[in-house]
Design an enzyme around this catalytic site. Structure first.
Site, mmCIF file in Angstrom:
data_model
loop_
_atom_site.group_PDB
_atom_site.id
_atom_site.type_symbol
_atom_site.label_atom_id
_atom_site.label_comp_id
_atom_site.label_asym_id
_atom_site.label_seq_id
_atom_site.Cartn_x
_atom_site.Cartn_y
_atom_site.Cartn_z
ATOM 1 N N GLU A 1 44.186 44.555 37.618
ATOM 2 C CA GLU A 1 43.296 44.579 36.440
ATOM 3 C C GLU A 1 42.722 45.980 36.237
ATOM 4 O O GLU A 1 41.483 46.177 36.205
ATOM 5 C CB GLU A 1 42.199 43.510 36.558
ATOM 6 C CG GLU A 1 42.791 42.108 36.544
ATOM 7 C CD GLU A 1 41.809 40.962 36.360
ATOM 8 O OE1 GLU A 1 40.586 41.192 36.380
ATOM 9 O OE2 GLU A 1 42.277 39.817 36.182
ATOM 10 N N GLU B 1 48.057 35.941 38.333
ATOM 11 C CA GLU B 1 46.827 35.135 38.433
ATOM 12 C C GLU B 1 46.820 34.138 37.292
ATOM 13 O O GLU B 1 46.863 34.543 36.120
ATOM 14 C CB GLU B 1 45.567 36.012 38.369
ATOM 15 C CG GLU B 1 45.348 36.840 39.617
ATOM 16 C CD GLU B 1 44.052 37.640 39.600
ATOM 17 O OE1 GLU B 1 43.073 37.197 38.967
ATOM 18 O OE2 GLU B 1 44.031 38.716 40.228
HETATM 19 O O1 AHR Z 1 40.736 35.381 40.862
HETATM 20 C C1 AHR Z 1 39.453 35.898 40.704
HETATM 21 C C2 AHR Z 1 39.437 37.236 39.998
HETATM 22 O O2 AHR Z 1 39.866 37.087 38.682
HETATM 23 C C3 AHR Z 1 40.348 38.298 40.553
HETATM 24 O O3 AHR Z 1 39.780 38.981 41.626
HETATM 25 C C4 AHR Z 1 40.504 39.217 39.394
HETATM 26 O O4 AHR Z 1 41.739 39.897 39.427
HETATM 27 C C5 AHR Z 1 40.368 38.301 38.188
HETATM 28 O O5 AHR Z 1 39.501 38.803 37.238
#
Ligand code: AHR
Length: 506
Positions: A177, A307
């Site tokens: 991110e 994710e």
């Molecule tokens: O999964 C939780 C968080 O969500 C992670 O650390 C981040 O990459 C995302 O914003």
């Protein structure tokens, strides 16, 4: 309550692209009780463990055939300095986990512990390096430490820390991110950094890294395009491999797209809004894929959703920075819907990682410090669907189905399906997302004769149903009766349910 009909056709003789097993990947971050108290209890714990790793958690997860595990973050990855997590545990420096609860991290779970966990799970490691607050040298040395054989400064350090042979590390993340917690960079700046960092993440010996550039939030196509431009010189120059091999994006499902609402207390409208948001990942993947097709028509680059999952309010009384949430049948249906969509994008989508495996967000497993372990409804979807891993997708044509449910301008299509073939067997997955209508599903099985079959169903009293330490089997799979007559499968698919049918083909 009502009942309805749906009809589909599956071509059992038209094997399509391979559904990469890595679409069933996982994610474990140093966040809340995912690592500490989830996977890791320490060698001195009364909870049975193998070198500090909780045995029952590993045993339960082994049943999922986890193909890869991403670690150490997430946002944590960009403040993690790996050298602090090797060597004798009692000498490792501590740090503050500023992203997640401002708690002290003792670095007891580090590189060796993570690799041991992957070995216990039988999962490929996906290590996410630190771009945000690290250095190129630090990342380069981590790769050397993990994967180089022979003799070198990092190899000597690894051996001094008790590991002689290098590990195999197939997947490597270049930051996380980068548009946010990973450094608040702009797309072009990160694209340049990704090229620079990836250059020094070397392939040592036989270990070929699949380098994954930190990608977009949701449908930020500009971000993806900046990365595609940065890697546009595919397979040219001295190095026959491109700078990075995969581009990621993240996609979270929460009601109406905001991180509010309880995991277990919600209205029918909130339930449907959740599924609308979950289904929208189809549009997001299609957008990134179309862009990638334009720059990379030979599909050398993979799209990686590293994710995904539901994101609810934390359970009452728990640390808001720990992201601990319950997991209901609704979450399981988000997962089954996602998998149908992932299968449909198997040509480009090469990996996906649920966030996260234990005790954080849409977890497979919830644990407590007294030793209880609960398998969530989402766990069961991963288990029931595991036969799709590395299978070939089959065409599923849903010819007719109950009327879509409308919420404002959006709609939920009640029946979602996908199917695949592997080793002479077909696996069909079907979800009935309706909250109040049972559906008689008939499926014409064309192109191959069918022998024996086994079917299972995951459902419960309501979409809010969930498992707890006291009632840990409120939502669990049961045998399911379906009939197959003359190549026509008939199933009574109850409201809010997910079913799989495993067919032997003749
Ligand atoms: O999964 C939780 C968080 O969500 C992670 O650390 C981040 O990459 C995302 O914003």
């Amino acid at each position: 309550m009502s009942s309805s009909n749906a009809r589909a056709v599956i071509d059992l003789d038209v094997a399509g692209p391979k559904i990469n097993k890595h679409l069933y990947g996982h994610f474990a971050e140093h966040l809340g009780r995912c690592i500490y108290g989830g996977f890791w209890v320490g060698e001195d714990s009364p909870i049975p463990n193998e070198g500090g790793i909780r045995r029952d958690v590993v045993d339960a997860l082994r049943a999922l055939n986890i193909p890869n595990l991403r670690w150490p973050g997430g946002c944590f990855a960009d403040e993690y300095h790996w050298m602090n997590g090797v060597g004798p545990r009692d000498q490792r420096p501590t740090m503050v986990n500023t992203h997640w609860g401002n708690v002290e991290e003792n670095n007891h779970f580090g590189t060796h512990e993570f690799m041991a966990l992957c070995e216990l799970l039988g999962a490929d490691p996906y290590v996410n390096g630190n771009v945000g607050s690290g250095t190129v040298r630090e990342m380069s040395e981590w790769v050397e430490y993990l994967t180089r054989d022979g003799d070198s400064p990092m190899v000597r350090l690894r051996k001094a820390n008790g590991r002689d042979k290098p590990w195999r590390v197939p997947f490597w993340g270049i930051g996380n991110e980068a548009w946010g917690c990973g450094g608040n960079m702009r797309a072009q700046a990160y694209a340049d950094e990704a090229r620079r960092y990836a250059t020094f993440c070397r392939d040592h010996g036989d270990n070929k890294l699949y380098r994954i550039a930190a990608g977009a939030a949701d449908d930020d196509l500009e971000w993806t395009e900046a990365l595609l431009k940065a890697v546009s010189c595919l397979n040219c120059g001295r190095d026959p491999r491109s700078t990075f091999q995969g581009i990621s994006f993240h996609y979270y499902t929460s009601e109406a797209g905001i991180r509010h609402g309880s995991a277990t207390d919600f209205t029918d409208e909130q339930y449907y809004r959740t599924l609308i948001k979950a289904a929208d990942i189809d549009r997001v993947i299609a957008g990134h894929s179309a862009l990638m097709d334009a720059y990379d028509p030979a599909r050398k680059l993979g799209l990686i959703c590293d994710e995904w999952g539901t994101w609810w309010e934390v359970e009452p009384g728990t640390n808001p920075g720990f992201l601990f949430q319950q997991n209901a049948l609704r979450d399981a249906l988000v997962a089954s819907l996602h998998f149908d969509i992932f299968h449909n994008h198997a040509e480009r989508l090469q990996m996906a990682n649920i966030a996260q495996t234990v005790n954080v967000l849409q977890a497979m497993i919830l644990t407590d410090d007294n030793g209880a372990m609960v398998l969530t409804p989402t766990y069961h979807v991963f288990e029931m669907n595991k036969g799709h891993q590395d299978a070939q997708r089959l065409p599923v044509h849903v010819i007719s189905q109950p009327e879509a449910v409308s919420v404002d301008q959006d709609q939920v299509v009640p029946i979602s399906m996908s199917a695949s073939i592997k080793d002479g067997r077909a696996l069909i997955s079907a979800s009935n997302l309706s909250v109040d209508s049972d559906t008689t599903l008939t499926v014409d099985l064309r192109g191959r004769a069918v022998g024996d079959h086994r079917a299972r169903i995951l459902t419960a009293d309501s979409p809010q149903s969930h498992n707890t330490a006291e009632a840990n089997a409120a939502v669990r799979p049961a045998d399911f009766e379906v009939s197959i007559d003359n190549g026509v499968l008939t199933a009574e698919l109850p409201r809010h349910s997910f079913a799989t049918v495993d067919l032997d083909l003749q």
